[in-house]
Design an enzyme around this catalytic site. Structure first.
Site, PDB file in Angstrom:
ATOM      1  N   LYS A 156     -12.099  -1.522   7.694  1.00  0.00           N
ATOM      2  CA  LYS A 156     -11.558  -2.386   8.411  1.00  0.00           C
ATOM      3  C   LYS A 156     -11.870  -2.337   9.888  1.00  0.00           C
ATOM      4  O   LYS A 156     -12.541  -3.163  10.488  1.00  0.00           O
ATOM      5  CB  LYS A 156     -10.059  -2.323   8.280  1.00  0.00           C
ATOM      6  CG  LYS A 156      -9.782  -2.658   6.907  1.00  0.00           C
ATOM      7  CD  LYS A 156      -8.224  -2.439   6.709  1.00  0.00           C
ATOM      8  CE  LYS A 156      -8.205  -2.121   5.007  1.00  0.00           C
ATOM      9  NZ  LYS A 156      -8.438  -3.445   4.573  1.00  0.00           N
ATOM     10  N   ASP A 178      -1.138   6.762   6.241  1.00  0.00           N
ATOM     11  CA  ASP A 178      -2.302   5.691   6.021  1.00  0.00           C
ATOM     12  C   ASP A 178      -2.697   4.962   7.181  1.00  0.00           C
ATOM     13  O   ASP A 178      -1.875   4.066   7.405  1.00  0.00           O
ATOM     14  CB  ASP A 178      -1.783   5.214   4.693  1.00  0.00           C
ATOM     15  CG  ASP A 178      -3.154   4.114   4.321  1.00  0.00           C
ATOM     16  OD1 ASP A 178      -3.981   4.028   4.882  1.00  0.00           O
ATOM     17  OD2 ASP A 178      -2.758   3.580   3.323  1.00  0.00           O
ATOM     18  N   TRP A 198       0.832  -1.261  -0.041  1.00  0.00           N
ATOM     19  CA  TRP A 198       0.092   0.193   0.267  1.00  0.00           C
ATOM     20  C   TRP A 198       0.922   1.094   0.007  1.00  0.00           C
ATOM     21  O   TRP A 198       0.531   2.170  -0.527  1.00  0.00           O
ATOM     22  CB  TRP A 198      -1.002  -0.052   1.315  1.00  0.00           C
ATOM     23  CG  TRP A 198      -1.876  -1.251   1.144  1.00  0.00           C
ATOM     24  CD1 TRP A 198      -2.076  -2.309   1.705  1.00  0.00           C
ATOM     25  CD2 TRP A 198      -3.060  -1.169   0.046  1.00  0.00           C
ATOM     26  NE1 TRP A 198      -2.924  -2.897   1.291  1.00  0.00           N
ATOM     27  CE2 TRP A 198      -3.696  -2.551   0.113  1.00  0.00           C
ATOM     28  CE3 TRP A 198      -3.414  -0.521  -1.185  1.00  0.00           C
ATOM     29  CZ2 TRP A 198      -4.814  -2.936  -0.630  1.00  0.00           C
ATOM     30  CZ3 TRP A 198      -4.424  -0.976  -1.866  1.00  0.00           C
ATOM     31  CH2 TRP A 198      -5.137  -2.089  -1.551  1.00  0.00           C
TER      32      TRP A 198
HETATM   33  N1  PMP Z   1      -4.014   1.299   2.517  1.00  0.00           N
HETATM   34  C1  PMP Z   1      -4.189   0.097   3.335  1.00  0.00           C
HETATM   35  C2  PMP Z   1      -3.005   0.061   4.524  1.00  0.00           C
HETATM   36  C3  PMP Z   1      -5.139  -0.812   3.023  1.00  0.00           C
HETATM   37  O1  PMP Z   1      -4.959  -1.832   3.815  1.00  0.00           O
HETATM   38  C4  PMP Z   1      -6.076  -0.697   1.895  1.00  0.00           C
HETATM   39  C5  PMP Z   1      -6.971  -1.662   1.715  1.00  0.00           C
HETATM   40  N2  PMP Z   1      -6.943  -2.965   2.021  1.00  0.00           N
HETATM   41  C6  PMP Z   1      -5.855   0.588   1.142  1.00  0.00           C
HETATM   42  C7  PMP Z   1      -4.929   1.496   1.547  1.00  0.00           C
HETATM   43  C8  PMP Z   1      -6.899   0.635   0.099  1.00  0.00           C
HETATM   44  O2  PMP Z   1      -7.948   1.092   0.399  1.00  0.00           O
HETATM   45  P1  PMP Z   1      -9.409   1.164  -0.396  1.00  0.00           P
HETATM   46  O3  PMP Z   1      -9.661   0.008  -0.819  1.00  0.00           O
HETATM   47  O4  PMP Z   1     -10.336   1.832   0.587  1.00  0.00           O
HETATM   48  O5  PMP Z   1      -9.080   2.137  -1.463  1.00  0.00           O
END
Ligand code: PMP
Length: 361
Positions: A197, A173, A103
């Protein structure tokens, strides 16, 4: 009786049963209003109270200072990968990113489209099995911000304290560990998190940012991509994801009933320790990350062979457990045990692991 499976999903993830039941009670007729939250105008007094309640819930749980804006946006954490640099990569047009997983890499790739981006630290060489030490970081004191991912959902590592960024605004994030422990918001320039989450259902993304940073964005930004647009209108510039925000408000009230952030941190640490103890007191299950970097939220592990992993997953399904397969990019097993995962369900998993080892080990 309602049938509920034990859901170890990394997200969208399990929600507190009490929260779901409360939403169910109010689903068709919200507190005598005669309509559902999904059907009401976002300009109505009922919704106004729901919106304010969710913001207040977050402010009190997290101790968010008054000089921070709390925004409810859409587009997921993934849109924040772009909005953060579009709004904040000024005036220097350069930013530092610490890379601890898939990510943060995605976040960095989007930032490259907006300016000069440096990798200020990385654990990629060792397969993202740890959080880099402070001494390994190479920070640019002139950067517009420093970005890191507080918890790595796929690899199962977590920062135990935030990197020291000096005067450079820290951007995090926190999608997979928001509201799981106390944090000092005043140490951050901006925090973002997709809700699905630890916070509520998908559809809303939380952004908490120091108000002075709102002034950085250029006028040329598309209106919807500017934080100022949303801050000026208290996240009601256009129709917000009303239902998701309502659920975040209920989740905040549930967290308050559990005792707030200190209590959640303790409860999360206790749950995680039960699984980590299994790895540390045997050699059948093997954790994949360094001990000091272990996440209490996402716990990946391996068994002695892929064949045993497949059999283990089959066994979990037979007893009503789901979503324990590791992320497709890393394989193995991953148990995600966010705030809403009841401790007794972690106990059930631990029992099953011990029994599986006894018959297969
Ligand atoms: N950052 C992290 C740490 C994540 O775990 C995730 C999704 N698993 C995301 C970003 C992406 O999130 P979204 O699907 O809400 O765009």
């Amino acid at each position: 009786m309602t049938h509920r499976i034990i859901n170890f999903s990394a997200g969208p993830a399990v929600l507190p049963l009490e929260v779901l039941e409360e939403a169910q009670r109010d689903l068709v007729d919200y507190q005598g209003a005669g309509l559902s939250v999904m059907e009401m105008s976002h300009r109505s007094p009922h919704y106004d109270a729901i919106h304010r309640n969710a913001i207040e819930g977050l402010r009190s749980l997290m101790g968010i200072p008054d000089d921070y804006a709390v925004l409810f946006l859409q587009g997921g954490a993934s849109l924040q990968f772009s909005m953060v640099p579009m709004n904040l990569m000024h005036p220097a047009r350069k930013a530092d990113y610490i890379i601890t997983g898939a990510w943060s890499k995605k976040a960095l790739e989007e930032a490259k489209k907006e300016g000069e981006v440096r990798t200020a630290g990385s654990s990629e060489q060792t397969g993202f099995d740890r959080i880099p030490e402070a001494s390994e970081l190479d920070l640019d004191g002139e950067a517009d911000f420093l970005h890191f991912t507080s918890n790595n959902t796929i690899f199962g590592t977590q920062w135990k304290s935030e990197p020291e960024a000096g005067d450079v605004p820290l951007v995090a994030d926190m999608s997979s560990d928001i509201l799981s422990r106390p944090i000092d918001v005043s140490r951050y320039g901006l925090i973002y998190a997709g809700a699905q989450k630890n916070l509520g259902p998908a559809g809303v993304t939380l952004v908490i940012m120091r108000k002075e940073l709102l002034e950085r964005a250029p006028e040329s930004l598309p209106t919807m991509l500017g934080y100022r647009t949303h801050a000026d209108k208290n996240s009601l510039f256009n129709t917000p994801p009303c239902w998701s925000i309502y659920m975040v408000g209920l989740a905040c009230r549930w967290l308050q009933r559990q005792g707030g952030m200190e209590a959640m941190e303790k409860r999360n640490a206790e749950k995680a320790a039960k699984l980590y103890d299994v790895f540390d007191n045997g050699d059948f299950y093997r954790g994949t990350v360094e001990v000091a970097s272990r996440s209490p939220m996402n716990i990946p592990f391996r068994l002695p062979s892929e064949e045993l992993e497949s059999r283990f997953l089959e066994t979990t399904k037979e007893v009503g457990m789901t979503n324990l397969k590791g992320h497709r990019s890393v394989g193995g097993i991953r148990a995600s045990i966010y705030n809403a995962m009841p401790p007794e369900n972690v106990d059930r998993l631990v029992e099953l692991m011990r029994e599986f080892e006894r018959v297969s080990g």
